[in-house]
Scaffold this active site. Structure first.
Site, PDB file in Angstrom:
ATOM      1  N   ALA A   1       0.856  -1.084  -0.075  1.00 50.74           N
ATOM      2  CA  ALA A   1       0.172   0.176  -0.049  1.00 50.74           C
ATOM      3  C   ALA A   1       0.952   1.140   0.109  1.00 50.74           C
ATOM      4  CB  ALA A   1      -0.923  -0.005   1.190  1.00 50.74           C
ATOM      5  N   HIS A   2       0.410   2.270  -0.573  1.00 52.36           N
ATOM      6  CA  HIS A   2       0.882   3.562  -0.632  1.00 52.36           C
ATOM      7  C   HIS A   2      -0.011   4.817  -0.085  1.00 52.36           C
ATOM      8  CE1 HIS A   2       3.481   6.901  -3.129  1.00 52.36           C
ATOM      9  NE2 HIS A   2       3.452   6.980  -1.879  1.00 52.36           N
ATOM     10  N   ASN A   3       0.073   5.156   1.156  1.00 47.33           N
ATOM     11  CA  ASN A   3      -0.757   5.880   1.776  1.00 47.33           C
ATOM     12  C   ASN A   3      -0.456   7.551   1.441  1.00 47.33           C
ATOM     13  OD1 ASN A   3      -1.289   3.632   3.078  1.00 47.33           O
ATOM     14  ND2 ASN A   3      -1.727   4.735   5.136  1.00 47.33           N
TER      15      ASN A   3
END
Length: 1005
Positions: free
Chosen positions: A838-840
């Site tokens: 994931a890339h927040n």
């Protein structure tokens, strides 16, 4: 008023002799003095010295040591006066011979610039500034191209001026051997050809002795002079005999008579022993330049965007895209005349190639950006004059498509990178081969006779013009701009359409690495269709066409294009990709039509206006298609957020006037222009070769075939997992970083890798697939994550273990850019392990990060107690309380931190559960990106066993690496720091060593 004869005069031929002798003396005196005084110093270079290197280069000889440097510069300074006078002599002589031609004036300008650049590399030596010296030297060589071929057309000495370029090929080869491969002794061999280049250059200019000797031109000093051709012209000085004299040019009557009887010089023709194959050679040359043009155009955005992604804002180099507006200069008659001439075409193509492709080896990203600008600037003008001349002949419009497909094919065969881009280095580029092909193409173009199928750029050469009224220029212009952007955005790489339709595992559609050739095949078939719909020769009588020939302009074709675009944007799997293939066919079929309409408009309204606006439309779309995802750091870009649907609709709307709508007051071309039979044969053969290469090319490997994905330490049941934000695949030097990433993955024995900032299927990123090298060289299963139509920066999962299923998430992002995530289940030694990549959001959007952390915690807790590994970019400090993401994800997600005592983190985190964590390492970024690589090592329990109840104290039993089996050790070569040790700039940092942990009691391994 009486006429006084000059008391002193200098014959032009004598001045040319003096210039040649002085030039030779400057260079070769420096060589002799340098060898006597500093031999071992001037043969030494940054690779080797004597005895491997035993002959000095020109740069070292003339620029590094006293006194040879000073002797050389003094003689060159003295020689500057004769050099400028000879340029003036040449202009006056050629102007008299060709009074209606613009070529003499153009050559005089080139001559002055050539002299100034010569002075540049003479007085700015390689020891002063190596890059500036090299650029000025290259520019000097480039200016020799129009200078040489222009004088060939005007000079009797033309036969002696062909050998100048023969030394370039081996010189470039040995320079690359020295500069790139750092081969000892290569620079000596390079020096011989460099010196031969100097010798030929001096001999080249010495041909002026013959020309000026035949003309009888003289420079005289007079108080009052009479310059006449049969007493038609005169000039006077002031009557005061004390006034200083001025220089004038005169011709003797005898010389005048000789000039008058001198036969008119015709266009230069090379005696070609292979006359039968000359049309084929001309076609291959044109195809190369079409490929070069698309290479330069697609390479400019990815070159300039390097600066934007480091600054995360508009950095200024974005204005480089305005280089495409160069056709506006065609509004000036001299530029138009030059660009339409053979010399102009050759000079534009040569300059574009030398700079836009030839400066790939320069380390400075600013210089490479400047080179890309020059390349696109020249290409824009050259394209414009070709399209303008393509009114009565559809050759160039089809060739434009062919060059585009060839560019896309070259990327397909080279791991998503065009092998001639400036961001590509020697490891993944083929610059030398492509430049050699370009050299031969330039020679062919410069010496080309009028071809049976090649449309001349002279207006009088048009043998057929459509009888229908020309289309208003505005609609044709904006349609062309929208079309080029559509091609560039979605078809410049064959895997882009697959990225749009990718939906994860189990695969319910095509795979980006397997089915990409289908995109190329559809483009090939569509080009063949467009060729079949064009008449083989100009129709006689009225401009009528059959029903089939009207297919590209039929409203039904446009309706098919609209439907296919809708399916591409809204559907996934085979349905979405099928829509993409029809969309590719639609764009390809209409391309010749749109180009020919724009060419017809340019013919009547001016190329500068028509093509200048077209490129302005392309520039607008270039940024708008970027702002659909990259809006957070650009003022005013918010309105384009996630509006790819509107961008696609706008492009289609601008293309609509190119079709035959009865309700519209504008008329369009009702059929494609004819393509000559011989050219049709060559185009078909080329398309067949492209189709074969697209299918067979990926199967050919110089190394062993793609390995089957196998874990590195299967016997020990170890899983090494890493997380890395790879900064869009551009390293700190502005180069493609795929191979650097692959090498680190290999050394660290990574079985599972999460990569962030990976969606590169946009023009500003080069429309690249960042996973190709690692997958093909190391063997990984790959999930490329949400596609370009999902408006994220992208994330990727690479796994040596089979991916059983995966789901793509778009995390809540009300204030900032959409955050992507991949939730996958992989089969690890018979146990299902969930992996989340994931890339927040960024620090500027705390609400986004809170909501995203909450959603990720929900996803992780939903699979509890199954084993899980989280690899992500979180933007939080360790142990930060709510609403910061850390506590939300660890507590609510029911996972463990890789090491809770590591307090020096902010972006990248590894969380886990259900596995034995045995090692943790942080490896510095090297030159690959702006973030480190984090690696966690896990021992996997046997089927049916669990670690959910292991106490925290047991999980944090630290160990020396020697206490664990060697399978658990990370490589010793990476111990060190930024000053010493490490590998390729990577080393263990923060702790200066990997952290190792004892296996807990009864680990059930």
């Amino acid at each position: 008023m009486s006429t006084r004869r000059a008391s002193l005069y200098i014959r032009g031929s004598s001045l040319a002799k003096f210039h040649a002798l002085l030039s030779g003396a400057a260079f070769f005196s420096a060589l002799v003095v340098g060898c006597i005084l500093h031999y071992k110093k001037i043969v030494k270079n940054d690779v080797a010295g004597w005895p491997e290197e035993w002959f000095p280069s020109v740069s070292a000889t003339i620029g590094d040591w006293y006194p040879e440097r000073n002797i050389f510069q003094l003689l060159i300074a003295i020689n500057s006066g004769p050099r400028f006078i000879l340029i003036a002599f040449g202009y006056l002589l050629n102007r008299q011979m060709f009074p209606l031609s613009t070529l003499p004036g153009f050559l005089s300008v080139v001559g002055v610039l050539r002299t100034l650049t010569c002075g540049g590399w003479v007085y700015i030596t390689s020891s002063d500034n190596h890059d500036v010296h090299d650029v000025l030297m290259i520019l000097y060589i480039v200016l020799n191209l129009p200078w040489m071929f222009g004088n060939i057309r005007l000079s009797r000495g033309r036969a002696r001026r062909q050998r100048f370029w023969l030394s370039l090929l081996p010189m470039i080869y040995f320079f690359v051997q020295h500069k790139v491969y750092r081969v000892p002794g290569a620079y000596t061999r390079y020096a011989f050809f460099e010196w031969s280049l100097i010798l030929f250059d001096i001999l080249y200019d010495s041909v002026a002795i013959i020309d000026l000797g035949e003309s009888g031109l003289e420079a005289s000093t007079v108080h009052q002079c009479h310059l006449s051709r049969d007493s038609h012209l005169s000039a006077t000085q002031p009557s005061d005999p004390g006034v200083s004299s001025v220089q004038s040019i005169k011709k003797s009557p005898e010389a005048h008579n000789r000039v008058e009887t001198r036969p008119k010089v015709q266009s230069f023709r090379v005696i070609d022993l292979f006359v039968t194959y000359r049309p084929l050679l001309s076609f291959m040359s044109d195809l190369y330049f079409a490929y070069q043009a698309w290479t330069l155009l697609t390479g400019l955005p990815v070159t300039l965007f390097y600066f934007s992604i480091w600054k995360l804002a508009l950095a200024g180099p974005e204005f480089s895209a305005l280089a495409t507006l160069s056709p506006l200069l065609l509004g000036f008659a001299p530029v138009q005349s030059f660009a339409n001439s053979r010399v102009g075409r050759t000079a534009l193509a040569g300059t574009a190639g030398v700079f836009g492709l030839g400066l790939w080896w320069v380390e400075s990203m600013w210089i490479r950006l400047g080179a890309a600008i020059i390349g696109v600037f020249c290409t824009g003008i050259r394209w414009a004059v070709e399209w303008q001349a393509d009114v009565g002949n559809g050759y160039h419009s089809v060739l434009f498509v062919l060059g585009f497909i060839l560019s896309s094919l070259s990327k397909h065969l080279n791991h998503g990178n065009n092998p001639a881009w400036l961001i590509v280095d020697v490891a993944s580029g083929r610059h030398v081969l492509i430049l050699v092909l370009g050299f031969f193409a330039l020679v062919e173009l410069a010496t080309r006779p009028e071809s049976a199928f090649h449309a001349s750029l002279a207006p009088t050469a048009l043998d057929y013009l459509p009888s229908i009224p020309p289309k208003p220029w505005l609609f044709s212009s904006i349609a062309l701009g929208a079309l080029i952007c559509s091609l560039h955005e979605r078809l410049s790489d064959p895997s882009t359409l697959l990225a749009w339709s990718w939906s994860g595992f189990p695969t319910a559609g095509p795979h980006p690495h397997i089915h990409a050739p289908l995109t190329l095949l559809v483009q090939v078939l569509a080009t063949l269709l467009a060729l079949a719909l064009s008449p083989p020769s100009p129709p006689t009588g009225s401009c009528t066409s059959s029903g089939l020939q009207k297919i590209p302009t039929h409203p039904l074709t446009f309706a098919i294009g609209v439907l296919s675009t809708y399916l591409l944007h809204t559907r996934t799997g085979w349905t979405g990709y099928a829509g993409g293939l029809v969309h590719a066919a639609f764009l390809t079929v209409i391309t010749p039509l749109v180009l020919q309409n724009a060419g017809a408009a340019a013919r009547s309204r001016g190329a500068g206006r028509v093509f200048g606006l077209a490129w302005a439309v392309w520039t607008v779309f270039l940024f708008v298609t970027t702002f659909t995802v990259a809006y957070a750091f650009v003022p005013g870009a918010w309105s384009f957020r996630e509006r790819t649907d509107l961008v696609l609709a706008a492009q289609l709307a601008l293309l609509a006037p190119s079709f035959s709508w009865r309700t519209l007051s504008v008329a369009s071309t009702t059929a494609l222009r004819p393509v000559p039979p011989l050219a049709r044969r060559y185009i078909r053969a080329s398309l067949a070769l492209i189709a074969v290469a697209a299918l067979v090319g990926p199967l050919r490997r110089s190394a062993p075939p793609t390995p089957v994905p196998v874990p590195a330490h299967a016997r020990a049941r170890i899983l090494n997992a890493g997380i890395w934000a790879v900064h869009f695949g551009i390293d700190n030097a502005g180069r493609d970083s795929q191979r650097g990433m692959r090498d680190l993955f290999r050394d660290m024995d990574l079985d599972v890798v999460g990569l962030l900032e990976t969606d590169l299927h946009r023009p500003v990123f080069g429309s690249r697939d960042l996973t190709r090298v690692a997958v093909e060289d190391l063997g990984y299963y790959v999930d490329i994550g949400p596609g370009p139509n999902k408006h994220t920066w992208g994330c990727v999962l690479l796994s040596k273990f089979p991916i059983l299923k995966s789901h793509h998430h778009l995390l809540p992002s009300p204030e900032g850019e959409l955050a992507p995530a991949i939730e996958a289940v992989i089969d690890v030694y018979g146990m299902n392990v969930t992996v989340i990549v994931a890339h927040n959001g960024q620090e500027e959007t705390p609400l986004d990060r809170e909501l995203q952390a909450t959603e990720l915690a929900r996803i992780m807790s939903a699979s509890y107690p199954d084993p899980l590994i989280f690899l992500g970019y979180v933007v939080t400090s360790p142990h930060a309380e709510r609403p910061a993401p850390y506590d939300i994800m660890v507590r609510d997600g029911r996972v463990h931190d890789i090491d809770k005592d590591d307090l020096d983190r902010w972006c990248e985190y590894i969380f886990y559960r259900g596995l034995h964590r045995t090692a943790y390492a942080r490896i510095s970024r090297g030159s690959i990106t702006d973030t480190e690589l984090q690696v966690g090592q896990f021992a996997v329990p046997r089927y049916g066993k669990t670690t959910a109840e292991v106490a925290e104290a047991d999980r944090y039993l630290r160990a020396w690496k020697e206490e664990l089996p060697k399978e658990h050790w990370f490589p010793d070569a990476y111990y060190g720091d930024e000053h010493s040790g490490g590998v390729r700039g990577h080393f263990y940092h923060v702790f200066n060593t990997p952290l190792y942990y004892k296996l807990p009691p009864e680990p059930a391994l």
